[in-house]
Design a protein around this motif. Sequence first.
Motif, mmCIF file in Angstrom:
data_model
loop_
_atom_site.group_PDB
_atom_site.id
_atom_site.type_symbol
_atom_site.label_atom_id
_atom_site.label_comp_id
_atom_site.label_asym_id
_atom_site.label_seq_id
_atom_site.Cartn_x
_atom_site.Cartn_y
_atom_site.Cartn_z
ATOM 1 N N TYR A 1 53.543 39.067 -10.839
ATOM 2 C CA TYR A 1 52.364 39.327 -10.101
ATOM 3 C C TYR A 1 51.739 40.478 -11.007
ATOM 4 C CZ TYR A 1 48.516 40.337 -6.992
ATOM 5 O OH TYR A 1 47.349 40.881 -6.375
ATOM 6 N N ARG A 2 50.343 40.328 -11.294
ATOM 7 C CA ARG A 2 49.536 41.323 -11.788
ATOM 8 C C ARG A 2 48.492 41.696 -11.122
ATOM 9 N NH1 ARG A 2 53.811 41.389 -13.837
ATOM 10 N NH2 ARG A 2 54.382 41.455 -15.949
ATOM 11 N N PRO A 3 48.295 42.942 -10.660
ATOM 12 C CA PRO A 3 47.202 43.212 -9.578
ATOM 13 C C PRO A 3 45.858 43.229 -10.369
ATOM 14 C CG PRO A 3 48.154 45.390 -10.364
ATOM 15 C CD PRO A 3 49.023 44.153 -11.084
ATOM 16 N N GLU A 4 44.921 42.770 -9.422
ATOM 17 C CA GLU A 4 43.402 42.449 -9.958
ATOM 18 C C GLU A 4 42.805 42.661 -8.419
ATOM 19 O OE1 GLU A 4 41.940 39.106 -11.691
ATOM 20 O OE2 GLU A 4 43.602 39.005 -13.409
ATOM 21 N N PRO A 5 41.549 43.354 -8.557
ATOM 22 C CA PRO A 5 40.928 43.606 -7.141
ATOM 23 C C PRO A 5 40.963 42.192 -6.115
ATOM 24 C CG PRO A 5 39.817 44.820 -8.801
ATOM 25 C CD PRO A 5 40.736 43.979 -9.364
ATOM 26 N N ILE A 6 41.207 42.440 -5.054
ATOM 27 C CA ILE A 6 41.074 41.034 -4.119
ATOM 28 C C ILE A 6 39.753 41.249 -3.141
ATOM 29 C CG2 ILE A 6 42.025 39.960 -1.983
ATOM 30 C CD1 ILE A 6 44.794 40.427 -3.482
ATOM 31 N N ALA A 7 39.146 40.086 -2.727
ATOM 32 C CA ALA A 7 38.062 40.085 -1.840
ATOM 33 C C ALA A 7 38.449 39.508 -0.827
ATOM 34 C CB ALA A 7 36.845 39.178 -2.509
ATOM 35 N N LEU A 8 38.207 40.410 0.070
ATOM 36 C CA LEU A 8 38.921 40.180 1.642
ATOM 37 C C LEU A 8 37.686 39.325 2.577
ATOM 38 C CD1 LEU A 8 41.358 40.118 3.586
ATOM 39 C CD2 LEU A 8 40.886 42.417 3.956
ATOM 40 N N GLY A 9 37.904 38.400 2.995
ATOM 41 C CA GLY A 9 36.986 37.751 4.209
ATOM 42 C C GLY A 9 35.918 37.334 3.467
ATOM 43 N N ILE A 10 35.948 36.396 2.260
ATOM 44 C CA ILE A 10 34.755 35.984 1.932
ATOM 45 C C ILE A 10 34.171 34.443 2.233
ATOM 46 C CG2 ILE A 10 33.963 35.120 -0.542
ATOM 47 C CD1 ILE A 10 34.091 37.973 -0.614
ATOM 48 N N SER B 1 34.662 31.289 -11.227
ATOM 49 C CA SER B 1 32.998 31.155 -11.057
ATOM 50 C C SER B 1 32.426 32.496 -11.738
ATOM 51 C CB SER B 1 32.450 31.010 -9.598
ATOM 52 O OG SER B 1 33.312 30.434 -9.129
ATOM 53 N N PRO B 2 31.458 32.273 -12.855
ATOM 54 C CA PRO B 2 31.040 33.200 -13.353
ATOM 55 C C PRO B 2 29.949 34.157 -12.745
ATOM 56 C CG PRO B 2 30.124 31.221 -14.234
ATOM 57 C CD PRO B 2 31.027 30.874 -13.422
ATOM 58 N N ASP B 3 29.456 33.647 -11.691
ATOM 59 C CA ASP B 3 28.524 34.318 -10.941
ATOM 60 C C ASP B 3 28.676 34.924 -9.682
ATOM 61 O OD1 ASP B 3 28.934 31.839 -9.696
ATOM 62 O OD2 ASP B 3 26.830 31.105 -9.605
ATOM 63 N N VAL B 4 30.468 35.161 -9.379
ATOM 64 C CA VAL B 4 30.692 36.191 -8.279
ATOM 65 C C VAL B 4 31.457 37.101 -9.031
ATOM 66 C CG1 VAL B 4 30.827 34.282 -6.703
ATOM 67 C CG2 VAL B 4 32.555 34.576 -8.172
ATOM 68 N N GLY B 5 31.660 37.963 -8.054
ATOM 69 C CA GLY B 5 31.969 39.275 -8.845
ATOM 70 C C GLY B 5 33.588 39.580 -8.672
ATOM 71 N N PHE B 6 34.355 38.452 -8.206
ATOM 72 C CA PHE B 6 35.865 38.560 -7.997
ATOM 73 C C PHE B 6 36.316 37.204 -8.495
ATOM 74 C CE2 PHE B 6 33.649 36.772 -4.159
ATOM 75 C CZ PHE B 6 34.587 35.723 -4.089
ATOM 76 N N SER B 7 37.640 37.369 -8.731
ATOM 77 C CA SER B 7 38.565 36.304 -8.978
ATOM 78 C C SER B 7 39.528 35.843 -8.169
ATOM 79 C CB SER B 7 39.100 36.426 -10.685
ATOM 80 O OG SER B 7 39.854 37.562 -10.453
ATOM 81 N N ARG B 8 40.016 36.674 -7.243
ATOM 82 C CA ARG B 8 40.670 36.579 -6.296
ATOM 83 C C ARG B 8 40.179 36.869 -4.777
ATOM 84 N NH1 ARG B 8 46.186 39.545 -8.816
ATOM 85 N NH2 ARG B 8 46.285 37.990 -10.940
ATOM 86 N N SER B 9 40.848 36.223 -3.880
ATOM 87 C CA SER B 9 40.223 36.393 -2.632
ATOM 88 C C SER B 9 41.274 36.065 -1.489
ATOM 89 C CB SER B 9 39.016 35.644 -2.042
ATOM 90 O OG SER B 9 39.197 34.146 -2.293
ATOM 91 N N VAL B 10 40.817 36.717 -0.173
ATOM 92 C CA VAL B 10 42.254 36.369 0.856
ATOM 93 C C VAL B 10 41.222 36.037 2.158
ATOM 94 C CG1 VAL B 10 43.942 37.237 2.452
ATOM 95 C CG2 VAL B 10 43.918 37.574 -0.125
ATOM 96 N N ASN B 11 41.408 35.116 2.998
ATOM 97 C CA ASN B 11 40.691 34.609 3.918
ATOM 98 C C ASN B 11 41.825 34.324 5.287
ATOM 99 O OD1 ASN B 11 37.842 34.391 3.146
ATOM 100 N ND2 ASN B 11 38.960 33.010 1.818
#
Length: 361
Positions: free
Chosen positions: A126-135, A64-74
């Motif tokens: 695996y290549r690290p990218e910032p993860i958004a936790l609890g989105i 999504s181009p309008d959120v600031g992350f590409s990976r998330s964990v819930n």
Amino acid sequence: MAETIKGRGSRQYLAGRFERTVSEAVDDGWMAPEGDPVSAPDPLRPRTQVREETARSIISSNDSPDVGFSRSVNPYRGCEHGCSYCFARPSHAYLGLSPGLDFETRIFAKTNAPELLRREFARRSYRPEPIALGINTDAYQPAERRLGLTRQLIEVMLECRHPFSLITKNALVERDLDLLQPLAAQQLVRVHFSVTSLDPHLSARLEPRAAAPHARLRAMHRLHAAGIPVGVMFAPAIPWVNDHELEAVLEAARQAGADSAGYVLLRLPHEVAPLFRDWLQAHMPQRAERVMSVLRQMRGGRDYQAQFGQRMRGQGRFADLLGQRFTLAHRRLGYADVRPHRLDCSRFIAPRMPSAQGELF
């Protein structure tokens, strides 16, 4: 008309959009007498049920181009905070459950989430990218106090030096200061607080089981004092309900140590629209029609528009005015003069998984 339920954002079991049949309870006079142990549960006091589940994967990706992350964990599905406007409510329809009361009373905990995350980090590809936790749902909702899944996930992040951010409405995040501090020292974490209103009475109706506004600001200040970068999200902005507080929320957060700020216009996808209209009729009946009218003006005449670029901000005069107010307050309060800390992906260390051959060195 259904009564409001103390501690709950919804007051109905609205059927999900995938249901083929819809059942409706009717009292025909044959219910067991009050006090009888076989009586049905009180519909005005639905209890929270937390079910443990084994997840097959844990990292979700998006482009999504309008959120600031590409990976998330819930770590959880469903959220007991019960926010009446939560954009994640429709996800419970995929489980055959109601996006209404089921979403906030039937919680699913992914108990193997820490194990899955460590396994993902250990993959050679695996290549690290910032993860958004609890989105999608709050990682610090009430169930976390007992289960500690979010804390275990953060322990994996610390072990592997993996960067992540999180957003929460719960002061419980203070519990994990001992983990967040060393992560922040290595530019591996940012914490955002969602603050919808400074009015505790309005907040208690909008998000009944989230921490009170003053508790979130206090937690923000304590994290900032501990060296952890914090930010604020004024979300959602609801015309004629809380939009007048935008500047006050940004100012209070700045005083508490926030170095970044953002806002999101109310989103009403799928079942959220009828659920929120019902909330307005229950809590603000005199202004319900005005609120929905302004929202539709900002959404091209509809309750919601899902297009990228519009879903977060809306369009039209009111949307433009809201954006201008945010920009002016953002600049006046000094947010524009502060460059938020960037998360560092270069420190990542892949974990060593147990081997059947044992360790040679």
